[in-house]
Design a protein around this motif. Structure first.
Motif, PDB file in Angstrom:
ATOM      1  N   ALA A 174       0.389  -1.409   0.007  1.00  8.39           N
ATOM      2  CA  ALA A 174      -0.581   0.403  -0.190  1.00  8.39           C
ATOM      3  C   ALA A 174       0.641   1.210  -0.047  1.00  8.39           C
ATOM      4  CB  ALA A 174      -1.034   0.048   1.306  1.00  8.39           C
ATOM      5  N   SER A 175       2.031   1.303   0.926  1.00  2.70           N
ATOM      6  CA  SER A 175       3.063   2.499   0.807  1.00  2.70           C
ATOM      7  C   SER A 175       3.827   2.544  -0.228  1.00  2.70           C
ATOM      8  CB  SER A 175       3.751   2.375   2.016  1.00  2.70           C
ATOM      9  OG  SER A 175       4.114   1.009   2.140  1.00  2.70           O
ATOM     10  N   LEU A 176       3.792   1.641  -1.129  1.00  2.00           N
ATOM     11  CA  LEU A 176       4.354   1.678  -2.584  1.00  2.00           C
ATOM     12  C   LEU A 176       3.783   1.915  -3.390  1.00  2.00           C
ATOM     13  CD1 LEU A 176       7.215  -1.342  -2.809  1.00  2.00           C
ATOM     14  CD2 LEU A 176       7.380   0.934  -2.448  1.00  2.00           C
ATOM     15  N   VAL A 196      -3.389  20.262  10.357  1.00  2.00           N
ATOM     16  CA  VAL A 196      -4.512  19.409  11.510  1.00  2.00           C
ATOM     17  C   VAL A 196      -5.940  19.712  10.556  1.00  2.00           C
ATOM     18  CG1 VAL A 196      -5.775  20.292  13.038  1.00  2.00           C
ATOM     19  CG2 VAL A 196      -3.546  21.397  13.441  1.00  2.00           C
ATOM     20  N   ALA A 197      -6.128  20.226   9.583  1.00  2.00           N
ATOM     21  CA  ALA A 197      -7.134  19.823   8.899  1.00  2.00           C
ATOM     22  C   ALA A 197      -7.181  18.671   8.062  1.00  2.00           C
ATOM     23  CB  ALA A 197      -7.632  21.044   8.455  1.00  2.00           C
ATOM     24  N   LEU A 198      -6.535  17.798   7.393  1.00  2.00           N
ATOM     25  CA  LEU A 198      -5.426  16.913   6.287  1.00  2.00           C
ATOM     26  C   LEU A 198      -5.475  16.006   7.680  1.00  2.00           C
ATOM     27  CD1 LEU A 198      -2.886  17.758   3.737  1.00  2.00           C
ATOM     28  CD2 LEU A 198      -5.506  16.476   3.620  1.00  2.00           C
ATOM     29  N   GLY A 199      -4.639  16.313   8.303  1.00  2.00           N
ATOM     30  CA  GLY A 199      -4.728  15.066  10.049  1.00  2.00           C
ATOM     31  C   GLY A 199      -5.874  14.619  10.218  1.00  2.00           C
ATOM     32  N   PHE A 247       3.818  10.845   3.337  1.00  2.00           N
ATOM     33  CA  PHE A 247       4.203  12.303   4.393  1.00  2.00           C
ATOM     34  C   PHE A 247       5.519  11.812   5.150  1.00  2.00           C
ATOM     35  CE2 PHE A 247      -0.828  12.528   4.301  1.00  2.00           C
ATOM     36  CZ  PHE A 247      -0.473  12.533   3.633  1.00  2.00           C
ATOM     37  N   THR A 248       5.477  10.552   5.042  1.00  2.00           N
ATOM     38  CA  THR A 248       7.133  10.242   6.239  1.00  2.00           C
ATOM     39  C   THR A 248       8.105  11.076   4.730  1.00  2.00           C
ATOM     40  OG1 THR A 248       6.186   8.797   7.331  1.00  2.00           O
ATOM     41  CG2 THR A 248       8.293   8.859   7.352  1.00  2.00           C
ATOM     42  N   TRP A 259       4.839  19.122   7.254  1.00  2.00           N
ATOM     43  CA  TRP A 259       4.784  17.450   7.815  1.00  2.00           C
ATOM     44  C   TRP A 259       5.003  17.023   9.014  1.00  2.00           C
ATOM     45  CZ3 TRP A 259       3.089  16.455   3.596  1.00  2.00           C
ATOM     46  CH2 TRP A 259       3.269  16.642   2.529  1.00  2.00           C
ATOM     47  N   PRO A 260       5.720  18.384  10.074  1.00  2.00           N
ATOM     48  CA  PRO A 260       5.489  17.819  11.010  1.00  2.00           C
ATOM     49  C   PRO A 260       3.910  17.324  12.251  1.00  2.00           C
ATOM     50  CG  PRO A 260       7.122  18.990  10.854  1.00  2.00           C
ATOM     51  CD  PRO A 260       6.425  18.890   9.616  1.00  2.00           C
ATOM     52  N   VAL A 261       3.134  18.455  12.192  1.00  2.00           N
ATOM     53  CA  VAL A 261       2.043  18.537  12.246  1.00  2.00           C
ATOM     54  C   VAL A 261       1.178  18.015  11.493  1.00  2.00           C
ATOM     55  CG1 VAL A 261       0.409  20.498  12.577  1.00  2.00           C
ATOM     56  CG2 VAL A 261       2.396  21.536  12.208  1.00  2.00           C
ATOM     57  N   LEU A 262       0.876  17.391  10.075  1.00  2.00           N
ATOM     58  CA  LEU A 262      -0.094  16.512   9.451  1.00  2.00           C
ATOM     59  C   LEU A 262       0.161  15.278  10.061  1.00  2.00           C
ATOM     60  CD1 LEU A 262      -1.435  15.958   7.340  1.00  2.00           C
ATOM     61  CD2 LEU A 262       0.070  15.870   5.929  1.00  2.00           C
ATOM     62  N   LEU A 263       2.079  14.926  10.409  1.00  2.00           N
ATOM     63  CA  LEU A 263       2.143  13.851  10.747  1.00  2.00           C
ATOM     64  C   LEU A 263       1.622  13.489  12.028  1.00  2.00           C
ATOM     65  CD1 LEU A 263       4.991  12.919   9.034  1.00  2.00           C
ATOM     66  CD2 LEU A 263       2.716  11.207   9.037  1.00  2.00           C
ATOM     67  N   ASN A 264       1.787  14.406  13.228  1.00  2.00           N
ATOM     68  CA  ASN A 264       1.856  14.221  14.742  1.00  2.00           C
ATOM     69  C   ASN A 264       0.426  14.837  14.506  1.00  2.00           C
ATOM     70  OD1 ASN A 264       3.140  14.112  16.864  1.00  2.00           O
ATOM     71  ND2 ASN A 264       4.607  15.611  15.102  1.00  2.00           N
TER      72      ASN A 264
END
Lengths: 257, 262, 260
Positions: free
Chosen positions: A8-10, C75-78, C95-96, C130-135
């Protein structure tokens, strides 16, 4: 965060590149700057065979790792001392709170004046930036040590120093590793920032800056950027994997970002 | 039998913001070598303070604790403790085997490993040495804590509510395990509990404490013999009488406390 | 220990350190390391001169705007994506990866493609989102099963569920992400202004370096430290208020507070 299923991630990554390709080929964005992946990836492969480029990458990665290593050697003992002796901590915290918010990149001009454009400059600055997450994670982890662990060890006649090495250090270790993971990203970012600014330094940042001037070699800029992202991604995943492998007994410190 | 432990006029006061808290007051008793003495008292009566003072983890504000006639000053080397909270007293980063080896620092490596294996076998955990505590059930974790204390071969084993956090069935098993290993190893045990039945079932003697500040109201010998059985012993007349007596004393002790409050 | 003694202990070392710094720099007379008294003097005249409106305000304004935009998007997307397992299975790695790109490397790309005068804002937004989204995703995932069941039992509407349950549950992690990205925003502001800008603190820092005006350079560095401290403290105060219902600050939230 848990790593999602590989297929999935790929697929997700493939979609990212498909969207990028489509955006670049349509007239939505200036295609001259956002070169499509079908151009960028062959460029990346070509660059990986280019000794000049490889030397730059190695210089950047080596500086990052060296800085990280020095930061660990300074920050872990310092964190242990600050975490276990409250008077020392009270006395030095004001100085620490004063130094920590200074962004390491703000020191670039000063460091260039005093150390010159050699690798010392970027390593010193990266050490400064990478120090804090490790120092604070070590210190806070010592705050969180279970007092019963300490009492148990003491009841079996364990001395103060032995409690520090046999109880405090192992129980803080997962948090220290999390600090190291956060610090890798910082170290890499500071090294690259220094290379961007200091024209003479050899490194990925310098290579990309040179390629970007005039917008003539945007495929090389993007290829280098993607490679830097891959390096960061690999280091982060590698350290996360190490965390899970070594600290399987620990779950609480696992989710730290 | 020679005296193993002597507690004389022990008192401890915790300083606090809203007045000092007097946890233990004028406690005196002795434990002979080879005895298993249970200390029973209502929750929060200062039992843990007593135990920590004997273990040398806190310095009492008054009185003395002597081990084999030597006054305790700091943590004595010939003493082991089993805490109630097994999940917090075992080191999660060490394997079961290494947890048991933890206090055996002075010994050569091979001897350490052998002793730990032996102790684990005596609590029925010979197969679990390579696991981490987190992978074991609560009862098994407490067995590991007991094995660790036994491997240390203490002159005096202190146990702080050791079976209070396991289910009833496991508790019976662990009680019998304790009786068996103390007979096999001839260990002196001081066990603190709030459970009346447990104190009578396990003890050669039962010390009944008043509510905080703790002091001894009764020192009862338990005439149940060495061989005890969870069903038969608990049904015997001696057991039932003793249990009633301890309960009566504890109720009396708390009545005094209630009267003081009014 | 008395409160007075604590305060004394806290500041004594700091005072001694500053005094030693002053003494050492006076003794050495190295022009690269002016004494703190000189730096303070220069800072006093520099910070409160027209430079405030010419350089400090525009740069800091761009930084805060970029960070706020990134926070809103993240925040919205997350919250939207975090509750969807399949969405994150596909997008998590993307995202990562995006977050793994060292943010300063975005500067050359945006300088070339957007232009030197307007590249600061997109650089900061792209670098801090990215940090906001992932958190936020992480936080939205952490809503416990009991709360999910409770919400279903009470037949909460989609809005109530999102704003009343998911957002508060995710809040501690969101704040951790916000603090991390705030420190990245400051770094990016400086890097962008160092590499190319017509105004800003970084721009003044470079000018001071080229002119060998060491006291001025130190004064700008100190200002960046002050700003970093100020923003972090303000955000922390706001966070304490917003999360007053939380039993205590977890180790997690504190440890994420340490950006470079």
């Amino acid at each position: 965060m848990r790593t999602p299923r590989v297929p999935a991630s790929l697929t997700g990554l493939a979609c990212l590149f498909a969207v990028w390709e489509a955006a670049s080929r349509s007239d939505l964005v200036p295609a001259h700057y956002l070169r499509p992946p079908s151009v960028v990836f062959p460029t990346l492969v070509r660059l990986l065979g280019d000794p000049v480029f490889l030397r730059a990458v190695v210089a950047t990665v080596a500086a990052t790792l060296l800085a990280l290593g020095i930061a660990v050697l300074i920050a872990v003992p310092a964190g242990l001392v600050l975490g276990s002796f409250p008077p020392v901590r009270r006395a030095t915290m004001t100085i620490v709170e004063f130094l920590r918010p200074i962004p390491s990149v703000a020191l670039i001009p000063l460091a260039l004046l005093t150390f010159g454009t050699g690798p010392d400059t970027k390593v010193t600055l990266a050490v400064y930036g990478a120090l804090w997450p490790i120092l604070f994670n070590t210190m806070y982890a010592l705050d969180e040590i279970d007092p019963l662990h300490v009492e148990t060890a003491r009841a079996f006649g364990t001395g103060r120093l032995a409690v520090l090495t046999r109880v405090a250090l192992p129980s803080a270790a997962p948090f220290v590793l999390t600090g190291v993971r956060l610090s890798f990203a910082i170290s890499l970012a500071v090294v690259i920032s220094t290379e961007l600014f200091a024209g003479g330094a050899i490194g990925l940042g310098q290579f990309i800056l040179a390629a970007s001037s005039g917008g003539a070699h945007m495929d090389e800029v993007l290829a280098g950027t993607v490679l830097a992202g891959l390096i960061g991604f690999a280091a982060n995943s590698g350290l996360e994997w190490l965390h899970r492998a070594v600290f399987a007994w620990n779950v609480s410190a696992d989710g730290l970002r | 039998m020679p005296t193993m432990l002597e507690v004389a006029d022990l008192g401890h006061t915790y300083p606090g913001k809203d007045g000092a808290h007097n946890a233990v007051d004028g406690l005196s008793f002795t434990v002979d070598a080879g005895e298993l003495v249970c200390v029973v008292g209502p929750s929060g009566c200062g039992k843990s303070t007593l135990l920590r003072a004997i273990a040398g983890l806190i310095t009492p504000t008054r009185g003395t604790v002597s081990l084999r006639g030597t006054r305790v000053d700091g943590v004595p080397s010939e003493l082991a403790v089993v805490f109630q909270d097994y999940s917090r007293s075992l080191f999660p980063w060490l394997t079961v085997q290494r947890n048991v080896e933890f206090p055996l620092r002075g010994l050569p490596r091979s001897q350490r490993a052998a002793r730990a294996r032996e102790a684990l076998a005596s609590v029925g955990l010979d197969q679990a040495g390579r696991k981490h505590p987190g992978q074991l059930s609560g009862g098994m974790q407490q067995r590991v804590a007991i094995a660790r204390a036994l491997a240390y071969r203490p002159s005096l084993l202190l146990m702080d509510e050791p079976f209070a956090s396991v289910d009833a069935q496991t508790r019976f098993e662990l009680e019998d395990l304790l009786l068996r290993v103390r007979r096999e190893q001839d260990t002196t045990v001081l066990l603190v509990t709030h459970d009346i039945d447990e104190s009578v079932y396990l003890g050669d003697r039962v010390l009944v404490l008043t509510k905080s500040p703790a002091s001894v109201v009764a020192d009862l010998p338990v005439d149940l013999g060495d061989a005890r059985d969870q069903i038969k012993t608990r049904a015997s007349e001696t057991f039932v009488d003793l249990r009633a007596k301890v309960a009566e004393l504890l109720r009396g002790a708390s009545h005094i406390e209630d009267a003081k409050l009014i | 220990m008395s409160a007075l003694k604590r305060i004394a202990q806290r500041w004594a070392c700091f005072a001694v350190a500053v005094a030693l710094w002053e003494l050492a720099t006076r003794q050495a007379g190295d022009r690269f390391f002016p004494p703190p008294s000189t730096i303070a003097q220069t800072a006093g005249t520099l910070w409160f001169s027209p430079a405030f409106f010419d350089h400090i305000a525009p740069g800091v304004g761009r930084m805060l705007l970029g960070w706020a935009l990134a926070a809103a998007i993240g925040v919205a997307l997350g919250i939207l994506l975090g509750r969807s397992r399949p969405a994150m299975a596909y997008l998590g790695a993307v995202f990562t990866f995006m977050r793994s790109i060292p943010p300063p490397l975005l500067v050359p790309f945006f300088v070339a493609s957007v232009g030197i005068t307007t590249m600061q804002l997109p650089t900061i937004v792209f670098g801090t989102v990215w940090p906001v989204l992932l958190n936020t995703v992480d936080g939205a995932r952490s809503v416990d099963a009991t709360k999910v069941d409770t919400a279903r039992a009470f037949r909460l509407s989609r809005t109530q569920w999102t704003l009343g349950v998911v957002l508060p549950s995710a809040a501690p992690k969101i704040f951790a992400g916000l603090r991390l990205s705030l420190s990245i925003a400051l770094i990016l502001m400086v890097v962008a202004e160092l590499v190319g800008s017509v105004n800003g603190i970084g721009n003044q820092l470079v000018r001071a370096q080229r002119d060998y005006e060491l006291p001025a350079m130190w004064a700008w560095i100190v200002l960046l430290g002050v700003l970093g401290y100020l923003f972090n403290t303000l955000l922390l105060a706001f966070e304490r208020r917003a999360l007053a219902w939380q039993p205590r600050h977890s180790l997690e939230a504190r440890s994420s507070a340490t950006g470079g």
